[in-house]
Design an enzyme around this catalytic site. Structure first.
Site, PDB file in Angstrom:
ATOM      1  N   PHE A 162     -30.843 -36.205  -7.331  1.00  0.00           N
ATOM      2  CA  PHE A 162     -31.948 -36.329  -6.387  1.00  0.00           C
ATOM      3  C   PHE A 162     -31.438 -36.312  -4.953  1.00  0.00           C
ATOM      4  CE2 PHE A 162     -33.497 -38.320 -10.236  1.00  0.00           C
ATOM      5  CZ  PHE A 162     -34.838 -37.981 -10.292  1.00  0.00           C
ATOM      6  N   ASP A 163     -32.153 -35.609  -4.088  1.00  0.00           N
ATOM      7  CA  ASP A 163     -31.970 -35.808  -2.658  1.00  0.00           C
ATOM      8  C   ASP A 163     -32.602 -37.154  -2.332  1.00  0.00           C
ATOM      9  OD1 ASP A 163     -31.450 -35.220   0.088  1.00  0.00           O
ATOM     10  OD2 ASP A 163     -33.558 -34.677   0.303  1.00  0.00           O
ATOM     11  N   LYS A 164     -32.248 -37.756  -1.215  1.00  0.00           N
ATOM     12  CA  LYS A 164     -32.804 -39.080  -0.901  1.00  0.00           C
ATOM     13  C   LYS A 164     -34.099 -38.980  -0.090  1.00  0.00           C
ATOM     14  CE  LYS A 164     -31.190 -41.774   2.441  1.00  0.00           C
ATOM     15  NZ  LYS A 164     -32.359 -42.244   3.226  1.00  0.00           N
TER      16      LYS A 164
END
Length: 443
Positions: free
Chosen positions: A129-131
């Protein structure tokens, strides 16, 4: 409605560039992108069909003309063999199931760009996941403005917001929101240079010192020396999990702006549920280690990697794919596009995502409901199960009835059941996926 006034209109995009047109185009591509099961069945039928036709003629010619058996008897057996061998159930076993799954997803606001991605999402073992704007709200708020070297907070904000006004990054939006709330007039800039995932360079038309840089410490420190006092302040803010933007001109730090965001309400449950079904979640982010660590701790994600440039995300994901075989990347920004392309299946959040990310991703969640990822994973797994059942039923039933047809223990009625009956079972089983999990996620 424009009465007697003068209206001047400038067209910025073609009709083919509208969201609706893109959805139609992506849907057409989805129909063309076949799953691995479909590809296998197509190859199989290329050999299977000629083989059956050959057996049909041989089952008449050999007994009748070689062994002088009754023609009517072997013609009937040959017709039964032909009916039984009809590959309808096998050919329909996969596409009906896949399109049913795609229809299920589209009802919930998810666009899947091909049958193979339905199967692939069901095989995923690791999900990256990107944040910002993925696991978090993406609504970054300015928490601190710390000026240095005689500059005021207003001057620091005016310069940074002026440069960020040309950017679409979530940090830029948070800074611009703060400038608007404080009624700060933005400085104008020229000769701007954007370095993806690092920062911005440009010449201010208002300040005495023209050349300015804004960005993270690693980027700014490449060209400028940073005072120890500034470094201590950066370290203090980063320990609080905040993202720091440094503003500097001609080796003189003008100030720091700290921003922070919060985890989405759905994120904790999503991560917990993914773990429960055997998927390892990790974070790949370009943000500071402290800010990523803070979100990882909140969501109980053990592995995270911070300060990554777009190419770093790709390199990290390539290593993980080599280890886990089936990986997924979830993101929304331009910086995430290369990683979305390199993952086994890329998932983009469409409502707030960039056009590049949406075009690159294999699955697009148009309504930004991140909790749909769990449903998609289970849907993919269920789709694979149903395909295996349909293919197995088709092959086993054909094999059994073929044997009985050859040895003469079958009839035309049984042959029709073997063809139409099994085909009906396969279609009904595949279509049942359309309503799978209807209570799991509400629209």
């Amino acid at each position: 409605m424009n009465g007697n006034g003068y209206l001047e209109i400038r067209v910025t995009k073609r009709a083919s560039d509208t969201t609706f047109s893109k959805i139609l185009e992506l849907t057409e591509k989805a129909l063309e992108a076949k799953s691995s099961s479909e590809q296998f069945i197509e190859k199989f039928t290329k050999f299977y069909t000629p083989l059956v036709v050959t057996l049909f003629f041989l089952s008449i010619i050999v007994p009748v003309f070689v062994y002088h058996q009754p023609f009517n008897k072997w013609l009937e057996r040959a017709i039964i063999l032909l009916v039984v061998s009809c590959p309808c159930a096998l050919v329909l076993s996969t596409p009906v199931t896949v399109f049913s799954a795609i229809g299920n997803a589209s009802r919930k606001g998810v666009l899947i760009k091909g049958g193979r991605y339905v199967e692939e999402i069901g095989k995923v073992k690791l999900m990256a996941f990107d944040k910002t704007r993925t696991l978090t709200t993406g609504e970054l708020n300015v928490t601190d403005i710390i000026p240095f070297n005689g500059f005021t907070k207003k001057e620091v904000l005016a310069c940074v917001a002026g440069m960020e006004s040309y950017s679409e990054h979530p940090i830029a939006k948070g800074i611009l929101k703060k400038a608007k709330l404080d009624k700060v007039s933005l400085h104008s800039f020229k000769e701007l240079e954007f370095l993806q995932g690092k920062g911005i360079k440009g010449n201010c038309t208002v300040c005495f010192d023209k050349h300015h840089c804004i960005g993270n410490l690693k980027f700014v420190a490449q060209e400028h020396s940073i005072d120890k006092k500034v470094l201590r302040e950066i370290e203090k803010l980063e320990k609080q999990g905040k993202t720091i933007i440094i503003s500097i001109s001609h080796n003189k730090v003008k100030g720091l702006i700290a921003v922070s965001d919060s985890a989405r309400d759905e994120s904790p449950n999503l991560i917990k549920n993914l773990k429960a079904i055997g998927i390892k979640p990790i974070i790949l982010s370009g943000d500071s280690e402290a800010s990523v660590k803070r979100i990882a701790k909140i969501l109980d994600i053990k592995e995270f990697h911070a300060g990554l440039l777009p190419q770093d995300k790709v390199n990290r994901l390539s290593k993980l794919t080599a280890e886990y075989k089936h990986t997924s990347m979830v993101g929304d920004g331009v910086n995430d596009a290369p990683a979305l392309a390199s993952a086994s299946v890329g998932i983009a959040l469409g409502a707030a995502g960039s056009d590049t990310a949406i075009e690159t991703a294999d699955i697009v969640i148009m309504n930004d409901k991140i909790n749909l990822i769990e449903h998609l994973t289970k849907l993919g797994r269920k789709c694979v199960q149903k395909i295996k059942f349909n293919v197995s039923l088709s092959v086993i039933s054909k094999a059994l009835f073929l044997v009985t047809a050859i040895i003469g223990f079958s009839s035309l009625a049984l042959a029709i059941f073997a063809d139409v009956g099994v085909t009906t079972i396969v279609i009904v089983n595949g279509l049942s996926l359309f309503n799978y999990g209807k209570d799991m996620v509400k629209n």
